[in-house]
Write a protein that holds these residues in place. Structure first.
Motif, PDB file in Angstrom:
ATOM      1  N   ILE A 107     -61.271  20.501  18.812  1.00 13.44           N
ATOM      2  CA  ILE A 107     -60.571  21.087  20.315  1.00 13.44           C
ATOM      3  C   ILE A 107     -62.532  20.809  20.585  1.00 13.44           C
ATOM      4  O   ILE A 107     -63.480  20.960  19.793  1.00 13.44           O
ATOM      5  CB  ILE A 107     -60.561  22.291  19.889  1.00 13.44           C
ATOM      6  N   TYR A 108     -62.372  20.733  21.659  1.00 17.34           N
ATOM      7  CA  TYR A 108     -64.159  20.571  22.318  1.00 17.34           C
ATOM      8  C   TYR A 108     -63.849  21.150  23.517  1.00 17.34           C
ATOM      9  O   TYR A 108     -63.498  21.163  24.033  1.00 17.34           O
ATOM     10  CB  TYR A 108     -64.479  18.992  22.762  1.00 17.34           C
ATOM     11  N   GLU A 109     -65.654  21.610  24.066  1.00 16.93           N
ATOM     12  CA  GLU A 109     -65.560  22.206  24.674  1.00 16.93           C
ATOM     13  C   GLU A 109     -67.142  21.501  25.774  1.00 16.93           C
ATOM     14  O   GLU A 109     -68.138  21.047  24.845  1.00 16.93           O
ATOM     15  CB  GLU A 109     -66.293  23.196  24.364  1.00 16.93           C
ATOM     16  N   ASP A 110     -67.195  21.388  26.962  1.00 17.68           N
ATOM     17  CA  ASP A 110     -68.130  20.934  27.616  1.00 17.68           C
ATOM     18  C   ASP A 110     -69.269  21.722  28.294  1.00 17.68           C
ATOM     19  O   ASP A 110     -68.377  22.247  29.249  1.00 17.68           O
ATOM     20  CB  ASP A 110     -67.715  19.698  28.133  1.00 17.68           C
ATOM     21  N   LEU A 111     -70.121  21.118  28.772  1.00 18.60           N
ATOM     22  CA  LEU A 111     -70.450  21.890  29.659  1.00 18.60           C
ATOM     23  C   LEU A 111     -71.412  21.008  29.808  1.00 18.60           C
ATOM     24  O   LEU A 111     -72.809  19.749  29.863  1.00 18.60           O
ATOM     25  CB  LEU A 111     -71.579  23.182  29.944  1.00 18.60           C
ATOM     26  N   ASN A 112     -71.570  20.509  31.995  1.00 14.56           N
ATOM     27  CA  ASN A 112     -71.981  19.024  32.336  1.00 14.56           C
ATOM     28  C   ASN A 112     -72.661  19.542  33.224  1.00 14.56           C
ATOM     29  O   ASN A 112     -72.276  20.595  34.707  1.00 14.56           O
ATOM     30  CB  ASN A 112     -70.981  18.229  32.621  1.00 14.56           C
ATOM     31  N   VAL A 113     -73.883  19.613  33.360  1.00 13.79           N
ATOM     32  CA  VAL A 113     -75.296  19.728  34.743  1.00 13.79           C
ATOM     33  C   VAL A 113     -75.116  18.282  34.997  1.00 13.79           C
ATOM     34  O   VAL A 113     -76.219  17.533  34.746  1.00 13.79           O
ATOM     35  CB  VAL A 113     -76.590  20.411  34.457  1.00 13.79           C
ATOM     36  N   ASN A 114     -75.280  17.975  36.279  1.00 16.55           N
ATOM     37  CA  ASN A 114     -75.991  17.016  36.974  1.00 16.55           C
ATOM     38  C   ASN A 114     -76.534  16.985  38.530  1.00 16.55           C
ATOM     39  O   ASN A 114     -76.940  18.067  39.507  1.00 16.55           O
ATOM     40  CB  ASN A 114     -74.643  16.110  38.046  1.00 16.55           C
ATOM     41  N   HIS A 115     -77.498  16.176  38.395  1.00 18.57           N
ATOM     42  CA  HIS A 115     -79.102  16.460  39.232  1.00 18.57           C
ATOM     43  C   HIS A 115     -79.603  15.052  39.472  1.00 18.57           C
ATOM     44  O   HIS A 115     -78.681  13.873  39.010  1.00 18.57           O
ATOM     45  CB  HIS A 115     -79.933  17.696  39.116  1.00 18.57           C
ATOM     46  N   LYS A 116     -80.174  14.884  40.948  1.00 17.08           N
ATOM     47  CA  LYS A 116     -81.167  13.565  40.757  1.00 17.08           C
ATOM     48  C   LYS A 116     -82.443  13.886  41.088  1.00 17.08           C
ATOM     49  O   LYS A 116     -82.867  14.829  41.202  1.00 17.08           O
ATOM     50  CB  LYS A 116     -80.249  12.966  42.245  1.00 17.08           C
ATOM     51  N   ILE A 117     -82.912  12.775  40.772  1.00 17.09           N
ATOM     52  CA  ILE A 117     -84.487  12.731  40.863  1.00 17.09           C
ATOM     53  C   ILE A 117     -85.410  12.009  41.906  1.00 17.09           C
ATOM     54  O   ILE A 117     -85.019  10.630  41.771  1.00 17.09           O
ATOM     55  CB  ILE A 117     -85.217  12.793  40.028  1.00 17.09           C
ATOM     56  N   ALA A 118     -84.403  11.567  43.538  1.00 14.91           N
ATOM     57  CA  ALA A 118     -84.540  10.694  44.686  1.00 14.91           C
ATOM     58  C   ALA A 118     -83.816   9.710  44.354  1.00 14.91           C
ATOM     59  O   ALA A 118     -82.368  10.751  44.459  1.00 14.91           O
ATOM     60  CB  ALA A 118     -86.163   9.397  44.564  1.00 14.91           C
ATOM     61  N   SER A 119     -83.684   8.478  43.912  1.00 18.68           N
ATOM     62  CA  SER A 119     -82.392   7.617  43.560  1.00 18.68           C
ATOM     63  C   SER A 119     -82.004   7.594  41.797  1.00 18.68           C
ATOM     64  O   SER A 119     -80.453   6.987  41.132  1.00 18.68           O
ATOM     65  CB  SER A 119     -82.622   6.408  44.189  1.00 18.68           C
ATOM     66  N   LEU A 120     -82.289   7.790  41.438  1.00 19.29           N
ATOM     67  CA  LEU A 120     -81.936   8.777  39.986  1.00 19.29           C
ATOM     68  C   LEU A 120     -80.935   9.591  39.756  1.00 19.29           C
ATOM     69  O   LEU A 120     -81.657  10.839  39.427  1.00 19.29           O
ATOM     70  CB  LEU A 120     -83.204   8.671  39.263  1.00 19.29           C
ATOM     71  N   ASN A 121     -79.623   9.212  38.691  1.00 18.19           N
ATOM     72  CA  ASN A 121     -78.871  10.201  39.040  1.00 18.19           C
ATOM     73  C   ASN A 121     -79.270  10.344  37.621  1.00 18.19           C
ATOM     74  O   ASN A 121     -79.571  10.164  36.635  1.00 18.19           O
ATOM     75  CB  ASN A 121     -77.790   9.720  38.653  1.00 18.19           C
ATOM     76  N   LEU A 122     -79.233  11.719  37.218  1.00 21.34           N
ATOM     77  CA  LEU A 122     -78.977  12.363  35.637  1.00 21.34           C
ATOM     78  C   LEU A 122     -77.643  13.299  35.615  1.00 21.34           C
ATOM     79  O   LEU A 122     -77.565  13.753  36.081  1.00 21.34           O
ATOM     80  CB  LEU A 122     -80.536  13.279  35.294  1.00 21.34           C
ATOM     81  N   ALA A 123     -77.683  13.046  34.484  1.00 20.98           N
ATOM     82  CA  ALA A 123     -76.415  14.137  33.536  1.00 20.98           C
ATOM     83  C   ALA A 123     -76.463  14.146  32.969  1.00 20.98           C
ATOM     84  O   ALA A 123     -77.218  13.697  31.283  1.00 20.98           O
ATOM     85  CB  ALA A 123     -75.390  13.622  33.685  1.00 20.98           C
TER      86      ALA A 123
END
Length: 221
Positions: A107-123
């Motif tokens: 059983i798994y639980e994910d929390l995903n947070v995404n954002h950008k710094i200029a054209s760089l995508n961070l996850a």
């Protein structure tokens, strides 16, 4: 002629015995993962996540592990979402084609947070896992930081690192580092090719090629 035939049979038998007696070291093999990942939006807030991986000890030979996941995803906003789901695994832990398989449920639980710094995508992915195998329960926490950058309209490159923490045994369990490229075939299909280095505590390093397909569907339309 009979002596030659006897010699050939003897050498063949000796070679077969040597191959059986010598267990290859999986840390010295270049393995491959064939991967499917799916994201299926059902409504503005809810979606499904699906996954199937076929992981081989060697390229094209001796499957080490099959893993399938299915999860329900909830989107809080455009940057934050969460998933809860179930995974089934069948694993060969012996580096042998005919022995060592065992099944595992998670059983798994994910929390995903995404954002950008200029054209760089961070996850950022924070994952809790409860693992059930061999009459044992394991509890793990995993943190993955992934960065991606577009090259053009079709191509992008990525790099990530994921650390595993074990609440039952030693705190540090393993670490995955990967990098590669993705190609956008359409809004629905993306292809992936990359490399992953797996470091398992007290075991060693595993080198893996990754070949994958990602399918994104939107059923709101």
């Amino acid at each position: 002629m009979r002596k030659l035939l006897l010699l050939i049979i003897t050498l063949f038998s000796f070679n077969s015995f040597s191959q059986q007696a010598t267990t290859p070291d999986p840390t010295k093999e270049l393995g491959v993962w064939y991967m499917y990942n799916g994201s299926h939006q059902i409504s503005d807030k809810f979606g499904l996540k699906s996954m199937a991986h076929f992981r081989f000890f060697e390229v094209g030979d001796d499957m080490q592990q099959f893993i399938g996941r299915l999860g329900a995803n909830y989107k809080f906003n455009k940057n934050i979402n969460a998933t809860i789901g179930y995974a089934f695994l069948n694993t060969d832990e012996t580096f042998s084609i005919t022995a060592g398989d065992f099944s595992e449920h998670r059983i798994y639980e994910d929390l995903n947070v995404n954002h950008k710094i200029a054209s760089l995508n961070l996850a950022h992915r924070f994952r809790g896992e409860q693992r059930f195998f061999k009459s044992t329960t394991g509890n793990f926490f995993r943190y993955q930081l992934a960065l991606s950058h577009p090259i053009d309209e079709k191509w992008s490159t990525y790099i990530y690192n994921e650390t595993f923490l074990d609440f039952e045994g030693e705190a540090y369990n393993q670490n995955w580092f990967g990098t590669g490229f993705k190609y956008k075939v359409s809004d629905i299909i993306k292809l992936q090719a990359g490399y992953q280095l797996i470091n398992v505590n007290d075991v060693g390093n595993f080198n893996r090629i990754q070949l994958g397909i990602a399918i994104t569907t939107d059923h709101r339309k």
